[in-house]
Design an enzyme around this catalytic site. Structure first.
Site, PDB file in Angstrom:
ATOM      1  N   GLY A  60      17.125  -0.101  15.456  1.00 12.88           N
ATOM      2  CA  GLY A  60      16.468  -1.299  14.755  1.00 12.88           C
ATOM      3  C   GLY A  60      15.464  -1.990  15.791  1.00 12.88           C
ATOM      4  CG  HIS A  61      15.710  -2.751  19.151  1.00 11.15           C
ATOM      5  ND1 HIS A  61      15.723  -3.891  18.659  1.00 11.15           N
ATOM      6  CD2 HIS A  61      17.128  -2.507  19.608  1.00 11.15           C
ATOM      7  CE1 HIS A  61      17.078  -4.653  18.585  1.00 11.15           C
ATOM      8  NE2 HIS A  61      17.869  -3.585  19.306  1.00 11.15           N
ATOM      9  CE  LYS A 109      17.511  -3.212  24.276  1.00 13.03           C
ATOM     10  NZ  LYS A 109      17.979  -1.653  24.500  1.00 13.03           N
ATOM     11  CG  HIS A 216      20.261  -7.388  19.760  1.00 18.21           C
ATOM     12  ND1 HIS A 216      20.829  -7.445  20.866  1.00 18.21           N
ATOM     13  CD2 HIS A 216      19.946  -6.044  19.415  1.00 18.21           C
ATOM     14  CE1 HIS A 216      20.411  -6.409  21.700  1.00 18.21           C
ATOM     15  NE2 HIS A 216      20.019  -5.408  20.715  1.00 18.21           N
ATOM     16  CG  ASP A 379     -16.462 -12.022 -16.116  1.00 14.95           C
ATOM     17  OD1 ASP A 379     -17.625 -11.503 -16.974  1.00 14.95           O
ATOM     18  OD2 ASP A 379     -16.515 -11.845 -14.875  1.00 14.95           O
ATOM     19  CB  SER A 425     -21.647  -4.203 -11.029  1.00 19.61           C
ATOM     20  OG  SER A 425     -20.988  -4.481 -12.424  1.00 19.61           O
ATOM     21  CB  SER A 426     -25.521  -6.543 -14.306  1.00 20.60           C
ATOM     22  OG  SER A 426     -24.147  -6.287 -14.954  1.00 20.60           O
ATOM     23  CB  THR A 470     -21.993   0.681 -19.884  1.00 18.03           C
ATOM     24  OG1 THR A 470     -22.931   1.806 -20.027  1.00 18.03           O
ATOM     25  CG2 THR A 470     -20.821   0.829 -19.397  1.00 18.03           C
ATOM     26  CG  ASP A 526     -21.563  -3.425 -23.440  1.00 14.68           C
ATOM     27  OD1 ASP A 526     -20.329  -3.582 -22.884  1.00 14.68           O
ATOM     28  OD2 ASP A 526     -22.614  -3.238 -22.922  1.00 14.68           O
TER      29      ASP A 526
END
Length: 546
Positions: A60-61, A109, A216, A379, A425-426, A470, A526
């Site tokens: 677990g370590h 340890k 632990h 959008d 982007s246009s 587009t 479009d």
């Protein structure tokens, strides 16, 4: 499913098998002795001249401890179940597999199970005639008055020191003493925002940040409320004693659940607060001694004396040991940004300026109609984007910032204008169109050919093709008409036909429309193609365009 485990009871065996498939290690073939050993190690060969180093403990370590098996570090690691020490027989089997005439050192340890099981295994090994020494690491400073501080990530620095001494051929007494000295110098402190989730169990309910945790899943020394990463590091360093009399070696450990971004920010805070000149060497940030998925970190410090630096800098072949790094001031350079070319310094053409004014005005006045179209398939801001570019063009004309009498210069100026004035982007695509066209116009004053070259570059970078709903569905037919020698009215008709056709295309392969259900596209033109159609209609002098 909250974690990518198979059966909880198979976790330890499977994770060790995963390691063994890529690392230069070998596994014991018995489930009751989960031992990972260097593939190149033979006790009657390497073990005659070199001290073997064995560590381990509960699983677990990871990557501790098996990930640090390799030349220059551990000879072997013995793994127990999750958060549970391996049994005495497993540890003893590891000693028998590794220990030669040079002897072996067990690095333990400071947890009760580890101390007892490794301790008894050492005693029984001595009884069998093996030369065995032990060192116990207790680097946790969370409980300063605790009679038995826990062993944490500082154990790894002991591995490295002992591994360096063993690799260079020091005898058992020398390696043992070097490990004892390093164990006496290291100190560690951790903080976590939440505890670990044990395999096969529900997530822990402990969600309050805690300082001074073990590995632990035991609770921390106290609950804390760090306000930021900087504050969290401040609290950990304060608990470490606010060290300011370095230089130090620093180990920055991810307890398992911190994202890489968090660890880099914590590292920055640690180095800033310690002082970069006060840190001679840094290991990490990395998951080194984890606690399953615990969302936390720990910081380990040790004095940066010459022997420690020499040991830490020595190369190793352990699969998960990160190369320690020296710390320095941030180095910077000054990037060279694109310089806006002198605008409007070329020749001026009054008739072309009036034409461009008409085109830009048409697009500016189409803002509402284009936004309404875009609201159905995107959008809702296509009109605003186009209008922003149009206003920028009109402003540039008013300020005599467009060289309307020179083709290539004008195209270049428009390219820079679209890139800065239009969002999304246009603007970038139109800038690519005009920038590429400008390069063609340097040689030949042929706008249709130049625009065709620009469209090719748009398609190369944007990925859209004619028929993808587009602006290209109107732009390509219009430019092709002009390239074929047809007049502007024919080009405008081609653009309008291409734009109207987009209303019949129910599947978009590019742009925001590609994310819209097909039924929502039916009958809707479009907006980008509509803008191009309006532009060419204005170019042809049809002021009654839609």
């Amino acid at each position: 499913m909250h974690h990518f485990y198979n059966r909880p009871e198979a976790l330890v065996s499977e994770l060790l098998e995963g390691l063994a498939m890529s690392a230069n290690v070998t596994l014991s073939d018995h489930r009751d002795a989960r031992i990972v050993m260097r593939s190149d190690w033979q006790p009657d060969r390497e073990g005659r001249q070199q001290v073997a180093l064995i560590s381990g403990g509960g699983s677990g370590h990871e990557p501790a401890h098996a990930g640090f098996v390799g030349q220059g570090m551990l000879t072997a690691a013995v793994a127990g179940d999750v958060f549970a020490s391996p049994g005495v027989e497993a540890i003893l089997a590891g000693i028998r597999a590794c220990c030669g005439e040079a002897g072996c050192l067990l690095i333990i340890k400071n947890y009760t199970g580890d101390r007892l099981n490794f301790g008894l295994a050492a005693e029984r090994a001595r009884e069998e005639g093996f030369r065995v020494a032990t060192v116990i690491v207790a680097d946790d400073v969370a409980l300063p008055d605790a009679p038995q501080p826990r062993g944490l990530a500082g154990t790894l620095l002991v591995h490295k020191m002992a591994g360096y001494r063993a690799e260079r051929g020091d005898d058992l007494d020398t390696v043992h003493q070097a490990a004892i000295d390093m164990a006496a110098q290291v100190r560690s402190m951790g903080m976590a925002l939440s505890s670990a989730t044990l395999p096969g169990q529900e997530a822990s309910s402990r969600k309050t940040p805690e300082l001074g945790l073990g590995i632990h899943n035991e609770p921390g020394v106290r609950q804390v409320t760090p306000e930021s990463a900087d504050d969290a590091v401040d609290q950990v360093l304060k608990a470490l004693g606010r060290p300011d009399n370095g230089p130090w070696v620093v180990l920055i450990n991810n307890l398992g659940g911190c994202a890489p971004q968090e660890m880099q920010i914590l590292t920055r805070a640690c180095l800033e607060r310690l002082g970069r000149d006060n840190v001679a060497l840094m290991t990490g940030p990395a998951p080194l001694m984890t606690s399953l998925d615990m969302h936390g970190f720990s910081i380990t410090l040790a004095p940066a004396d010459e022997a420690t630096l020499e040991a830490l800098k020595a190369p190793v072949q352990a699969p998960h040991w990160p190369t320690p790094q020296t710390v320095h001031d941030i180095k910077t350079f000054s990037p060279r940004f694109s310089q806006q070319p002198p605008a409007g310094e070329g020749q001026y053409d009054n008739a072309r300026s009036q034409l461009i004014t008409r085109l830009a005005t048409t697009l500016r006045d189409s803002e509402k109609a284009l936004d309404e179209l875009d609201a159905k398939v995107g959008d809702g801001d296509a009109g605003a984007t186009v209008a922003a570019g149009a206003r920028a063009v009109l402003k540039a004309l008013d300020e005599n910032q467009l060289s309307t009498g020179e083709n290539a210069r004008l195209a270049s100026e428009l390219g820079h204008l679209f890139a800065t004035a239009m969002g999304g982007s246009s603007g970038v695509l139109l800038s690519i169109l005009m920038t590429s066209a400008a390069q063609q116009l340097e040689d030949v004053a042929d706008w249709p050919s130049a625009l065709q070259a620009g469209v090719e570059r748009m398609q190369h970078y944007g990925g859209a093709q004619q028929g993808d709903r587009t602006m290209l569905d109107a732009l390509i037919p219009a430019i092709e008409a002009m390239a074929a020698g047809q007049d502007l009215e024919a080009a405008a008709r081609a653009a309008r036909s291409g734009a109207d056709k987009t209303a019949t295309l129910r599947k978009a392969s590019a742009g925001r429309s590609s994310l819209v259900p097909e039924q929502a596209l039916d009958g809707v033109v479009d907006p980008g193609a509509e803008a191009v159609a309006r532009l060419f209609e204005a170019l042809a002098g049809d002021d009654d365009s839609r």
